[in-house]
Write a protein that holds these residues in place. Structure first.
Motif, mmCIF file in Angstrom:
data_model
loop_
_atom_site.group_PDB
_atom_site.id
_atom_site.type_symbol
_atom_site.label_atom_id
_atom_site.label_comp_id
_atom_site.label_asym_id
_atom_site.label_seq_id
_atom_site.Cartn_x
_atom_site.Cartn_y
_atom_site.Cartn_z
ATOM 1 N N LYS A 1 8.169 4.289 8.690
ATOM 2 C CA LYS A 1 7.669 4.972 9.897
ATOM 3 C C LYS A 1 6.168 4.790 10.044
ATOM 4 C CE LYS A 1 11.385 8.282 10.351
ATOM 5 N NZ LYS A 1 11.811 9.660 10.404
ATOM 6 N N GLU A 2 5.439 4.865 8.929
ATOM 7 C CA GLU A 2 3.987 4.627 8.987
ATOM 8 C C GLU A 2 3.696 3.184 9.391
ATOM 9 O OE1 GLU A 2 2.322 7.714 5.594
ATOM 10 O OE2 GLU A 2 3.132 5.781 4.958
ATOM 11 N N ILE B 1 0.817 -1.219 0.000
ATOM 12 C CA ILE B 1 0.000 0.000 0.000
ATOM 13 C C ILE B 1 0.848 1.265 0.000
ATOM 14 C CG2 ILE B 1 -1.971 -1.151 1.070
ATOM 15 C CD1 ILE B 1 -1.251 0.423 3.679
ATOM 16 N N GLY B 2 2.154 1.098 -0.001
ATOM 17 C CA GLY B 2 3.041 2.247 -0.082
ATOM 18 C C GLY B 2 3.302 2.938 1.242
ATOM 19 N N ALA B 3 3.108 2.223 2.349
ATOM 20 C CA ALA B 3 3.394 2.809 3.661
ATOM 21 C C ALA B 3 4.894 2.981 3.828
ATOM 22 C CB ALA B 3 2.843 1.909 4.770
ATOM 23 N N ALA C 1 -1.800 3.742 1.455
ATOM 24 C CA ALA C 1 -1.339 4.550 2.582
ATOM 25 C C ALA C 1 -1.550 6.035 2.324
ATOM 26 C CB ALA C 1 0.132 4.267 2.875
ATOM 27 N N SER C 2 -1.554 6.437 1.063
ATOM 28 C CA SER C 2 -1.752 7.837 0.692
ATOM 29 C C SER C 2 -3.191 8.287 0.921
ATOM 30 C CB SER C 2 -1.403 8.031 -0.785
ATOM 31 O OG SER C 2 -2.285 7.263 -1.586
ATOM 32 N N ARG D 1 2.559 -0.641 15.767
ATOM 33 C CA ARG D 1 2.998 -0.373 17.141
ATOM 34 C C ARG D 1 4.299 -1.110 17.466
ATOM 35 N NH1 ARG D 1 -3.008 -0.560 18.852
ATOM 36 N NH2 ARG D 1 -3.497 1.658 18.806
ATOM 37 N N ILE D 2 5.238 -0.937 16.543
ATOM 38 C CA ILE D 2 6.578 -1.490 16.713
ATOM 39 C C ILE D 2 7.575 -0.357 16.460
ATOM 40 C CG2 ILE D 2 5.944 -3.868 16.081
ATOM 41 C CD1 ILE D 2 6.987 -3.299 13.245
#
Length: 166
Positions: free
Chosen positions: A105-106, A100-102, A155-156, A112-113
């Motif tokens: 950091k996203e 999804i292009g994350a 992700a966008s 939550r890691i």
């Protein structure tokens, strides 16, 4: 002055034949220089065309462009391959985040890691399936049935549309 539509129309999502040739090679894991040599065009042209592809889909990053092309069937989906060993939930999540292009950091924030853990998971998955890079990892995700057209939200924030008749 007329207002621009918030989202592109479905016909504007179609890539040109030249763009499809470039994305096909990206999906195979080839480097920009290798693609430039194969297609006898410059690396700059490849980068500009891939940027335009991302703009058409509302995605960012080469891996997301490859995924969008498989979802919209502008690239032939890879032949399915049997799994020798199941993938863990963390590996599947990693695959989905790359597709999804994350950004790393996203991905870290969503999972939550730590950022380092997110980077490590991507590297480990690439190594496990022998992916050349993230776009190739997406192609292998489709091959192993981990990724599919059900993964439409990028992700966008863009939502991919299936082609007419789907």
């Amino acid at each position: 002055m007329s207002a621009r539509p918030a989202r592109p129309s479905p016909t504007s999502l179609d890539l040109t034949p030249a763009q499809i040739r470039i994305v096909q090679q990206v999906a195979e894991g080839k480097s920009t220089n290798a693609i430039a040599s194969d297609l006898t065009i410059t690396a700059g042209t490849i980068n500009v065309q891939l940027k335009h592809c991302g703009q058409k889909f509302g995605t960012r990053g080469r891996a997301a462009v490859v995924h969008a092309c498989f979802v919209t069937e502008q690239l032939q989906r890879p032949e399915m391959a049997p799994l020798t060993e199941a993938f863990s939930e963390a590996e599947i999540e990693t695959w989905r985040m790359v597709a999804i292009g994350a950004t790393s950091k996203e991905y870290a924030a969503r999972a939550r890691i730590s950022h380092e853990e997110a980077l490590g998971r991507v590297r480990a998955l690439r190594q496990r399936v022998e992916a050349e890079n993230d776009p190739h990892l997406v192609t292998l995700g489709w091959r192993y049935g981990v990724l599919s057209e059900s993964l439409l939200e990028m992700a966008s924030g863009a939502v991919l549309r299936l082609r007419a008749g789907k």
